[in-house]
Design a protein around this motif. Structure first.
Motif, PDB file in Angstrom:
ATOM      1  N   ILE A  79     -39.147  31.197  70.143  1.00 23.64           N
ATOM      2  CA  ILE A  79     -37.736  31.491  69.902  1.00 23.64           C
ATOM      3  C   ILE A  79     -37.634  32.834  69.191  1.00 23.64           C
ATOM      4  N   SER A  80     -36.459  33.427  69.248  1.00 12.24           N
ATOM      5  CA  SER A  80     -36.231  34.703  68.582  1.00 12.24           C
ATOM      6  C   SER A  80     -36.095  34.473  67.077  1.00 12.24           C
ATOM      7  N   THR A  81     -36.867  35.212  66.308  1.00  7.79           N
ATOM      8  CA  THR A  81     -36.847  35.060  64.852  1.00  7.79           C
ATOM      9  C   THR A  81     -35.838  36.030  64.251  1.00  7.79           C
ATOM     10  N   PRO A  82     -34.886  35.541  63.445  1.00 10.10           N
ATOM     11  CA  PRO A  82     -33.872  36.429  62.865  1.00 10.10           C
ATOM     12  C   PRO A  82     -34.490  37.395  61.859  1.00 10.10           C
ATOM     13  N   ALA A  83     -33.753  38.452  61.550  1.00  5.54           N
ATOM     14  CA  ALA A  83     -34.267  39.525  60.692  1.00  5.54           C
ATOM     15  C   ALA A  83     -34.699  39.017  59.324  1.00  5.54           C
ATOM     16  N   HIS A  84     -33.955  38.047  58.768  1.00  5.83           N
ATOM     17  CA  HIS A  84     -34.285  37.620  57.407  1.00  5.83           C
ATOM     18  C   HIS A  84     -35.586  36.834  57.333  1.00  5.83           C
ATOM     19  N   LEU A  85     -36.126  36.435  58.495  1.00  7.35           N
ATOM     20  CA  LEU A  85     -37.391  35.694  58.515  1.00  7.35           C
ATOM     21  C   LEU A  85     -38.560  36.531  59.022  1.00  7.35           C
ATOM     22  N   GLN A  86     -38.320  37.778  59.399  1.00  7.95           N
ATOM     23  CA  GLN A  86     -39.387  38.590  59.973  1.00  7.95           C
ATOM     24  C   GLN A  86     -40.543  38.779  58.997  1.00  7.95           C
ATOM     25  N   ARG A  87     -40.230  39.126  57.748  1.00  7.46           N
ATOM     26  CA  ARG A  87     -41.295  39.341  56.774  1.00  7.46           C
ATOM     27  C   ARG A  87     -42.013  38.038  56.472  1.00  7.46           C
ATOM     28  N   TRP A  88     -41.247  36.946  56.349  1.00 10.85           N
ATOM     29  CA  TRP A  88     -41.887  35.640  56.122  1.00 10.85           C
ATOM     30  C   TRP A  88     -42.802  35.301  57.295  1.00 10.85           C
TER      31      TRP A  88
ATOM     32  N   PHE B  51     -34.079  28.226  58.115  1.00  8.82           N
ATOM     33  CA  PHE B  51     -34.940  28.423  59.277  1.00  8.82           C
ATOM     34  C   PHE B  51     -34.255  28.128  60.606  1.00  8.82           C
ATOM     35  N   VAL B  52     -32.963  27.846  60.596  1.00 10.98           N
ATOM     36  CA  VAL B  52     -32.236  27.638  61.841  1.00 10.98           C
ATOM     37  C   VAL B  52     -31.063  28.606  61.897  1.00 10.98           C
ATOM     38  N   THR B  53     -30.718  29.002  63.105  1.00 10.31           N
ATOM     39  CA  THR B  53     -29.560  29.870  63.299  1.00 10.31           C
ATOM     40  C   THR B  53     -28.461  29.165  64.072  1.00 10.31           C
ATOM     41  N   ARG B  54     -28.760  27.935  64.534  1.00  6.86           N
ATOM     42  CA  ARG B  54     -27.769  27.107  65.203  1.00  6.86           C
ATOM     43  C   ARG B  54     -27.933  25.673  64.720  1.00  6.86           C
TER      44      ARG B  54
ATOM     45  N   LEU C 200     -39.057  22.727  60.103  1.00  5.20           N
ATOM     46  CA  LEU C 200     -38.209  23.633  60.885  1.00  5.20           C
ATOM     47  C   LEU C 200     -38.789  25.045  60.945  1.00  5.20           C
ATOM     48  N   SER C 201     -39.565  25.413  59.938  1.00  2.00           N
ATOM     49  CA  SER C 201     -40.167  26.746  59.943  1.00  2.00           C
ATOM     50  C   SER C 201     -41.182  26.900  61.073  1.00  2.00           C
ATOM     51  N   LEU C 202     -41.717  25.789  61.573  1.00  2.00           N
ATOM     52  CA  LEU C 202     -42.741  25.851  62.612  1.00  2.00           C
ATOM     53  C   LEU C 202     -42.233  26.527  63.881  1.00  2.00           C
ATOM     54  N   PHE C 203     -40.932  26.448  64.133  1.00  2.00           N
ATOM     55  CA  PHE C 203     -40.375  27.047  65.341  1.00  2.00           C
ATOM     56  C   PHE C 203     -40.631  28.555  65.412  1.00  2.00           C
ATOM     57  N   HIS C 204     -40.894  29.171  64.263  1.00  2.00           N
ATOM     58  CA  HIS C 204     -41.030  30.627  64.222  1.00  2.00           C
ATOM     59  C   HIS C 204     -42.486  31.086  64.239  1.00  2.00           C
ATOM     60  N   LEU C 205     -43.412  30.175  64.476  1.00  2.00           N
ATOM     61  CA  LEU C 205     -44.823  30.527  64.407  1.00  2.00           C
ATOM     62  C   LEU C 205     -45.411  30.967  65.736  1.00  2.00           C
TER      63      LEU C 205
ATOM     64  N   PRO D 290     -43.594  24.164  73.859  1.00  2.00           N
ATOM     65  CA  PRO D 290     -42.962  25.410  74.333  1.00  2.00           C
ATOM     66  C   PRO D 290     -41.461  25.272  74.506  1.00  2.00           C
ATOM     67  N   GLY D 291     -40.947  24.072  74.604  1.00  2.00           N
ATOM     68  CA  GLY D 291     -39.549  23.758  74.901  1.00  2.00           C
ATOM     69  C   GLY D 291     -38.440  24.604  74.315  1.00  2.00           C
ATOM     70  N   PRO D 292     -38.375  24.933  72.987  1.00  2.00           N
ATOM     71  CA  PRO D 292     -39.317  24.492  71.963  1.00  2.00           C
ATOM     72  C   PRO D 292     -38.905  23.143  71.386  1.00  2.00           C
TER      73      PRO D 292
END
Length: 331
Positions: free
Chosen positions: A35-44, A218-221, A26-31, A66-68
């Protein structure tokens, strides 16, 4: 809208699963910025990007459409009765996935376009694709997930404890009400999910297969993988307390700096944002004072840091040359 129809058997078999492999996937979505990355994952996210040279980022990126979307086989469902599958169990499940299934799901990542060269190589790999992907994910986990896993695990375990209390005190209604605003529970047994990523829609009977709930930082929904026609009902949801992950994520230096002077010395130089003593630096980096002292000695001998006594302590700080190197300035 995805709807699961649950009966008494399913409600008596609600289980919470904490799966390192699923969190890694699930972390791959933020690489890739899809998708929009939430604040708590920005540093990660910054750390994962800074260390791309330490894992096969081209292969990893090829697994994200890209869907994602990511292939379902990257989030293997645990066996019945297993609620804490290990990372090795998840990697083994990926490595031994039917090659035809892997090929089919990788093809779907094309979304009608031409595959990237790394994706094409996986498509051409046949039976070797599963082991290759598992190996790349193991390395990615070691670099990007393992440094924060203790904090992630605490958040997920705390969430499961809280949800279990909600279930015990108020039954399914109170539990489902606590999970996410995109989930609706009807007393006639229908659990309605407005999932984050478009998948299959419609109404599907759980038919005594139970319900698996998986918290994630790693998910917000809500998320749900696999076809509801063949897989037992399962839902990934945002873990309570995920925002605290930012407090446990230490910024790592850029990959170029690590390659130039080595990981340990890069960590020390990058951490010297203010004058600091050996003991405090060791605490921040979670290493021994002797290891910090060794790196400080080399950095001092090369003119990258300076030192000055303050009372009983010796404080270290970057020199102008060390400042330029740490910030990645080019002449």
């Amino acid at each position: 809208m995805l709807t699961y129809v649950l009966d008494v058997r399913d409600l008596s078999d609600v289980r919470f699963v904490l799966a390192p492999m699923s969190e890694t996937a699930l972390s791959l979505f933020h690489l890739n910025g899809t998708i929009s990355t939430p604040a708590h994952l920005q540093r990660w996210q910054d750390n994962a990007q800074a260390q791309r040279d330490r894992y096969d980022h081209r292969l990893i990126s090829a697994l994200i459409a890209p869907g994602p979307a990511i292939p379902d086989f990257l989030t293997p469902l645990p066996r019945p009765g297993v609620t804490r599958p290990s990372l090795d169990e998840g990697l083994t499940a990926i490595a031994t996935t039917d090659p035809e299934l892997i090929h089919t799901q990788l093809q779907q990542l094309r979304e009608g376009g031409e595959p990237s060269p790394p994706l094409q190589r996986l498509l051409d790999d046949g039976e070797r694709a599963g082991p290759r992907i598992a190996g790349a994910l193991e390395r990615y986990h070691r670099v990007a997930i393992a440094p924060v896993w203790a904090a992630v695990n605490r958040i997920l375990e705390a969430d499961i404890t809280f949800r279990g209390r909600e279930l015990a005190m108020g039954g399914p209604t109170q539990l489902f009400d606590s999970l996410a605003p995109q989930l609706a529970w009807d007393r006639d047994g229908r659990l309605r999910l407005d999932t984050a990523y478009a998948g299959e829609e419609g109404e599907f009977a759980a038919a005594g297969r139970g319900l698996t709930l998986m918290p994630s930082v790693f998910v917000t929904r809500l998320v749900s993988a696999y076809s509801p026609e063949t897989a037992a009902p399962h839902v990934g949801y945002p873990a309570r307390g995920s925002a605290t992950l930012a407090e446990s994520t230490r910024v790592v230096p850029p990959g170029a700096l690590r390659r130039l002077i080595g990981g340990a010395k890069a960590d020390v130089l990058h951490a010297l944002v203010e004058p600091v003593a050996v003991g405090e630096l060791a605490r921040r980096l979670e290493v021994s004072p002797s290891a910090v002292s060794q790196s400080l000695r080399v950095l001092y001998e090369n003119g990258l840091i300076d030192r000055a006594r303050s009372g009983r302590e010796v404080l270290y700080r970057r020199t102008p040359d060390g400042e330029r190197l740490a910030r990645g300035h080019r002449p």
